[in-house]
Design a protein around this motif. Structure first.
Motif, mmCIF file in Angstrom:
data_model
loop_
_atom_site.group_PDB
_atom_site.id
_atom_site.type_symbol
_atom_site.label_atom_id
_atom_site.label_comp_id
_atom_site.label_asym_id
_atom_site.label_seq_id
_atom_site.Cartn_x
_atom_site.Cartn_y
_atom_site.Cartn_z
ATOM 1 N N VAL A 49 0.846 -1.180 0.000
ATOM 2 C CA VAL A 49 0.000 0.000 0.000
ATOM 3 C C VAL A 49 0.885 1.236 0.000
ATOM 4 C CG1 VAL A 49 -1.733 1.256 1.349
ATOM 5 C CG2 VAL A 49 -1.808 -1.254 1.226
ATOM 6 N N GLY A 50 0.497 2.248 -0.784
ATOM 7 C CA GLY A 50 1.297 3.466 -0.806
ATOM 8 C C GLY A 50 0.505 4.597 -1.394
ATOM 9 N N THR A 51 1.228 5.564 -1.978
ATOM 10 C CA THR A 51 0.541 6.671 -2.640
ATOM 11 C C THR A 51 1.220 6.929 -3.975
ATOM 12 O OG1 THR A 51 2.005 8.294 -1.602
ATOM 13 C CG2 THR A 51 -0.094 7.850 -0.497
ATOM 14 N N ARG A 52 0.432 7.447 -4.904
ATOM 15 C CA ARG A 52 1.020 7.984 -6.131
ATOM 16 C C ARG A 52 0.398 9.355 -6.331
ATOM 17 N NH1 ARG A 52 1.698 4.701 -11.782
ATOM 18 N NH2 ARG A 52 3.078 3.424 -10.496
ATOM 19 N N ASN A 53 1.242 10.377 -6.373
ATOM 20 C CA ASN A 53 0.755 11.764 -6.424
ATOM 21 C C ASN A 53 -0.329 12.004 -5.383
ATOM 22 O OD1 ASN A 53 2.458 12.450 -8.581
ATOM 23 N ND2 ASN A 53 1.002 11.512 -10.021
ATOM 24 N N GLY A 54 -0.153 11.439 -4.227
ATOM 25 C CA GLY A 54 -1.095 11.670 -3.139
ATOM 26 C C GLY A 54 -2.282 10.721 -3.124
ATOM 27 N N ALA B 165 -0.042 -1.947 -4.957
ATOM 28 C CA ALA B 165 0.686 -2.532 -6.085
ATOM 29 C C ALA B 165 0.442 -4.034 -6.069
ATOM 30 C CB ALA B 165 2.181 -2.231 -5.961
ATOM 31 N N VAL C 82 0.125 -0.873 -10.435
ATOM 32 C CA VAL C 82 -0.409 -0.105 -9.303
ATOM 33 C C VAL C 82 -1.865 0.265 -9.572
ATOM 34 C CG1 VAL C 82 -0.189 2.087 -8.062
ATOM 35 C CG2 VAL C 82 1.855 0.752 -8.638
ATOM 36 N N GLU D 92 9.030 8.603 -6.572
ATOM 37 C CA GLU D 92 8.498 9.942 -6.303
ATOM 38 C C GLU D 92 8.533 10.301 -4.819
ATOM 39 O OE1 GLU D 92 4.243 9.150 -7.571
ATOM 40 O OE2 GLU D 92 3.838 10.018 -5.601
ATOM 41 N N HIS D 93 8.749 9.315 -3.964
ATOM 42 C CA HIS D 93 8.700 9.600 -2.531
ATOM 43 C C HIS D 93 10.046 9.977 -1.914
ATOM 44 C CE1 HIS D 93 5.381 6.797 -3.560
ATOM 45 N NE2 HIS D 93 4.692 7.737 -2.957
ATOM 46 N N ARG E 108 3.355 8.593 1.048
ATOM 47 C CA ARG E 108 3.392 7.448 1.962
ATOM 48 C C ARG E 108 4.076 6.235 1.350
ATOM 49 N NH1 ARG E 108 3.999 7.472 6.953
ATOM 50 N NH2 ARG E 108 3.461 5.267 6.925
ATOM 51 N N GLY E 109 4.937 6.459 0.378
ATOM 52 C CA GLY E 109 5.727 5.346 -0.126
ATOM 53 C C GLY E 109 5.025 4.524 -1.179
ATOM 54 N N CYS E 110 5.714 3.495 -1.662
ATOM 55 C CA CYS E 110 5.168 2.652 -2.724
ATOM 56 C C CYS E 110 5.934 1.328 -2.741
ATOM 57 C CB CYS E 110 5.309 3.346 -4.078
ATOM 58 S SG CYS E 110 7.020 3.655 -4.557
ATOM 59 N N ASP E 111 5.623 0.518 -3.760
ATOM 60 C CA ASP E 111 6.268 -0.794 -3.823
ATOM 61 C C ASP E 111 7.737 -0.704 -4.207
ATOM 62 O OD1 ASP E 111 5.190 0.083 -6.347
ATOM 63 O OD2 ASP E 111 5.822 -1.845 -7.142
ATOM 64 N N LYS F 54 9.304 1.206 -0.302
ATOM 65 C CA LYS F 54 9.037 0.525 0.966
ATOM 66 C C LYS F 54 9.904 -0.720 1.159
ATOM 67 C CE LYS F 54 4.488 1.923 2.592
ATOM 68 N NZ LYS F 54 3.090 1.485 2.733
#
Lengths: 137, 831
Positions: free
Chosen positions: A88-93, A98, A105, B477-478, B509-512, B515
């Motif tokens: 779990v994360g963010t892309r452009n907020g 994924a 994603v 991007e993070h 808040r990160g991504c694959d 993280k």
């Protein structure tokens, strides 16, 4: 409908469980029944879990800020029911997950695959009722 | 020279025959292909293999294979190997080979190279006397070196010192005999020679200058036993390598009546054509502009000129850059431009303590750079060489004492940056600006610059920077940092959570991408169980479930089997577990057993059985140390010279659980037969009679690479310490998902740099690396055992949070060859 459209309409303030519910309602636009699936505290922050609702596998997520999201568990790129196990994360907020299989994603808000917008997974309504997480179909 | 292509017409399709298959011939046929040559190409070679990189010949003794060095044969070229041309019939335009084969030609290109010059001293034909020219020569030298303890190299020039380096690498006490009064007489002057000699003697080599070999004497076995020098000195030795220069192989041309030079070499014009318009000569057999060239750069240029002419072009060879930069026996030696020093000024800098000698030759107004010599430190070479014949960017004194770092050098477009491939600064700028090259790899692919000796790569980097190309180090991007930078931030700032790291140094808040990378960094620095607290959310699905996800969403279970050694009892347990849970079993390529088809909720029960039987996690799911493979070694094998199984087990247990930017595999072979295939691994250990040889940076997989020899004949303790540091240095500095092979190839300074850092401790970080590894070893806990003991962690192992006992109904199996196989889930047509 995309997240930016919804934001522009002033309909939602992201991300809260309530907002998610409204988005899902806006996306799907029909009446539903709510099924309790687990305690809120059963969900790890920033991690998914899968709920079995009427034979449907629904991936539910609790994000960092406490918001809840629900999408189909089936990864359309591999066919396996695994999206709940992704990162779990963010892309452009925008909150995302994924796929653990081939890493595409998906938006947790719209279910759209951000790497291939022609592909999407269903989005389900989800809400918190006392300490119980409920999924709507 | 110029390779102007104006006015070129596509050459008429003809039969081109090339006599000789060395680097020049290779470049020639490659260039013909690039120019769209439409005729047939036939190459007739003397050696039993296609052209190979002769400049890198010595690396063959260091462990590279003939295949590593060999160039691929271009498509559409007919090659006859092991069958040299022995005669040319110019009338009939036909060549004849040793086997009697006749090959007609329209254009013949002589690329017969040169042969080593062996001075006519008595005894030069004795067994034990060798030359240093081909892979076969090196095989013979290696074989002989196994029976003797010392060697003599006749010739102290470039190639002689390279041969001496090779003998030293083979473990021989090595002598170098040079007739001139100094080493490398053609490249350095007296002062440089003296500094060079000191460097080389410091390495334990014996240098004899100003003397010749008078005779070579045989022992009772009829082979070389001693070398007698002109001064009367006797060197007891069983091996002599002649490396006293080369002579062009022009006899084919002589016999065919073509003009040759007084001192040899086939006379050619600036288009590389001989007196016969149908015959060209290129490379070391050609006499171009009155000179026979022995460096690879000019030879490749000749090849390009000939190809261009044959295709109707007007390229011309008008002399060559004779600059050389070498790292011989670990000593930088470089010379460039005119160093004869006639009618010029020169400035010399000598630091006998540091072993550095620099000399610049400048015009008599001290403004134009004419040439230079660097011994001991050649960092100035890159900047200065392209400036030959141009105005100096500072005073000679400044350049010698202040170095070139502060000198803003704007290379003119016609300055040659890569002398091996004749690539100018202008060509590289065009590749950056016009062809969208944004990194070194792209420039290499586009222009060939940097693909031969590699010494111009720092200059390529500088040109990239000057062109305003910034290499983004941002991981995603993070985070605007590279993995190595994040590693340092986490380490130095003592950060122990992703939340704190992203709050202070990132966004979102990160991504694959980020993280798992941060999870790996935290784990490498010893931050507890990977599923503790917030760390659990960072792990990708494999680490999260401590198992590998497979294509139908089930997982595989791989218990550790250190070194591949397993008792019958444990084998039976694995069999029983697989049978009881209905799993598919397969022996992996890494000497373990894969159990496939386990559903998430089965994993804890499977592992409970395995842990109770004494197994632990094999970390097959992690970017971590996986296995150390081994052969049976000296315990069982009649060839083994060390206990490879014992060492493999010790290493696997030492590094188990160590998390890294990528998975790490290793192997230990008990002898040079290499049954464990150690050189295809991130680190590979091969036993010698004197200890262990350590190879690093090998890779199977998508882009295979043989590992490089880092250190030889190590004791057990030295081996372990060197691997400790290698792993920790890699973990600290590699990019995300960068394997050791890529990391090593991208490490500035390469293998030498790695040796400096982890063996000579040039950065002073070895104690830290050692301590970090000790912490890892001391803190190791089996991840599965710890998980089984923690009910909180176990709760995650369910298919459904609201139906913990229900298996995923979408998973089903069919039977194939008596075992289960997943029924593939059909994909929707709409996708």
């Amino acid at each position: 409908m995309t997240l930016s459209h919804l934001e522009a309409s002033g309909l939602v303030t992201l991300p809260t469980p309530q907002a998610t519910t409204r988005i899902a309602a806006a996306v799907r636009g029909r009446a539903r029944t709510w099924t309790p699936v687990c305690a809120y505290t059963d969900l790890l922050p920033e991690r998914g879990a899968c709920a079995l609702v009427d034979g449907h596998q629904i991936a539910i997520f609790r994000t960092f800020d406490g918001a809840l999201y629900a999408i189909g568990n089936r990864d359309p790129f591999s066919g396996a029911h695994v999206l709940s196990r992704g990162i779990v994360g963010t892309r452009n907020g925008e909150p995302t997950v994924a796929s653990p299989m081939y890493k595409q994603v998906f938006s947790l808000v719209t279910g759209v695959c951000l790497d291939d917008p022609d592909v999407s997974v269903p989005v389900y309504a989800i809400r918190l009722n006392d300490n119980v997480v409920e999924v709507g179909r | 020279m110029s390779t102007a292509t104006a006015g070129r017409e596509r050459g008429t399709a003809t039969r081109v025959v090339v006599a000789g298959y060395g680097p020049a011939a290779h470049r020639f046929i490659e260039r013909l292909g690039e120019l769209g040559f439409g005729g047939s190409i036939t190459v007739l070679g003397e050696e039993p293999r296609p052209a190979y990189d002769r400049v890198a010949l010595t690396s063959y003794l260091g462990g590279k294979t003939a295949e590593d060095l060999t160039y691929p044969v271009p498509e559409g070229v007919t090659v006859r190997l092991g069958d040299p041309v022995v005669a040319i019939d110019r009338e009939a335009r036909r060549v004849r080979t040793a086997s009697g084969h006749a090959e007609p030609y329209d254009v013949l290109v002589l690329a017969t190279g040169s042969r080593p010059f062996v001075p006519p001293v008595p005894g030069r034909d004795l067994p034990g006397c060798h030359v240093y020219r081909t892979i076969d020569d090196l095989d013979a030298i290696r074989e002989r070196a196994g029976h003797v303890t010392s060697g003599v190299v006749v010739g102290g020039g470039l190639l002689g010192l390279e041969a001496a380096d090779a003998l030293r690498g083979l473990g021989l006490a090595t002598h170098v005999v040079e007739v001139a009064d100094r080493l490398m007489p053609r490249q350095v002057d007296e002062g440089g020679g003296a500094v060079l000699r000191r460097h080389i003697e410091a390495l334990g080599l014996s240098v004899h200058t100003g003397v010749a070999v008078e005779r070579i004497e045989a022992g009772p076995d009829g082979a070389v036993a001693r070398v007698v020098l002109s001064g009367g000195q006797v060197i007891e030795t069983g091996l002599v390598v002649f490396s006293a220069g080369v002579r062009p192989r022009d006899e084919l041309a002589r016999e065919a009546g073509l003009p040759v030079g007084e001192r040899g070499g086939i006379v050619v014009d600036e288009g590389m054509r001989t007196a016969d318009p149908a015959i060209y000569a290129i490379g070391e057999c050609a006499l171009a502009g009155g000179t026979v060239h022995g460096l690879v750069g000019p030879c490749l240029t000749m090849a390009e000129v000939a190809a261009d002419r044959i295709c109707g072009g007007i390229a011309a060879f008008t002399g060559a850059d004779t600059s050389t930069k070498l790292k011989l026996l670990g000593v930088d030696v470089a010379s460039f431009g005119d160093i004869t020093g006639e009618g010029t000024l020169d400035v010399t800098y000598l630091d006998p303590v540091g072993g550095v000698y620099h000399r610049l030759f400048v015009s008599d107004d001290a403004r134009t750079l004419l040439g230079g010599i660097c011994v001991g430190d050649a960092t100035a070479y890159q900047t200065l060489r392209p400036l030959v014949g141009r105005e100096l960017p500072g005073s000679p004194t400044e350049l010698l004492f202040g170095g070139t770092a502060g000198v803003a050098v704007d290379l003119p477009d016609d300055a040659q940056v890569c002398s091996c491939n004749n690539v100018t600064a202008g060509r590289i700028r065009a590749a950056i600006a016009g062809e969208g090259c944004t990194d070194i790899a792209a420039i290499k692919g586009c222009t060939r610059a940097g693909t031969a000796c590699g010494s111009c790569v720092p200059m390529l980097k500088r040109l990239l920077e000057q062109s305003g190309v910034r290499q983004s180090k941002a991981m995603c991007e993070h985070f605007a940092y590279s993995r190595a930078e994040l590693f340092d931030i986490v380490r130095v700032r003592g950060i122990n959570s992703f939340s704190r790291l992203i709050a202070e140094y990132g966004t979102g808040r990160g991504c694959d991408i980020c993280k798992p990378a941060v999870a790996s960094i935290l784990a490498s620095l010893g931050n507890g169980h990977i599923l503790d607290g917030e760390q659990a959310a960072l792990q990708d699905t494999n680490d999260h479930f401590l198992a590998n996800i497979q294509r139908n969403g089930t997982y595989s279970v791989v218990p550790r089997i250190p070194g591949g050694e397993i008792t019958p009892e444990k084998l039976i347990v694995i069999g029983e577990v697989a049978r009881d849970f209905g799993l598919y079993t397969k022996i992996t390529g890494a000497q373990r057993i894969d159990l496939l088809g386990a559903r998430v909720e089965q994993l804890p029960r499977i592992w409970k059985r395995l842990v109770d039987a004494g197994f632990e996690s094999g970390h097959a799911y992690g970017k971590a140390v996986r296995t150390v493979k081994s052969c049976v070694g000296s315990t069982w094998c009649r060839y083994g010279v060390q206990d490879s199984v014992g060492m493999a087990i010790a290493l696997e247990l030492r590094y188990r659980g160590l998390r890294a930017p990528h998975k790490i595999k290793a192997a230990v072979s008990g002898c040079a037969r290499e049954c464990a295939e150690a050189r295809g691994k991130d680190f590979g250990v091969i036993a010698t009679e004197r200890g262990w040889n350590l190879y690093v940076g090998g890779n199977g997989g998508f882009r295979p690479r043989h590992a490089d020899l880092l250190a030889s004949d190590l004791s057990d303790e030295e081996l372990v310490r060197t691997i400790d540091r290698f792993l920790m240095y890699y973990i600290r500095t590699a990019d995300r998902l960068q394997r050791t092979s890529d990391w090593l190839e991208n490490l500035e300074g390469g293998l030498d740099r790695l040796r400096e850092v982890i063996i000579e401790d040039s950065l002073g970080i070895c104690a830290e690396l050692d301590a970090q590894m000790e912490r890892h070893v001391a803190g190791y806990v089996d991840e599965w055992r710890a998980t089984l003991e923690d009910p909180e962690k176990l709760r995650r192992f369910v298919s459904f949070i609201n139906a913990p006992d229900t298996p995923d109904p979408s998973i089903s199996f069919e039977i194939e060859r008596d075992q289960i196989k997943p029924v593939m889930i059909p994909l929707e047509a709409v996708r």
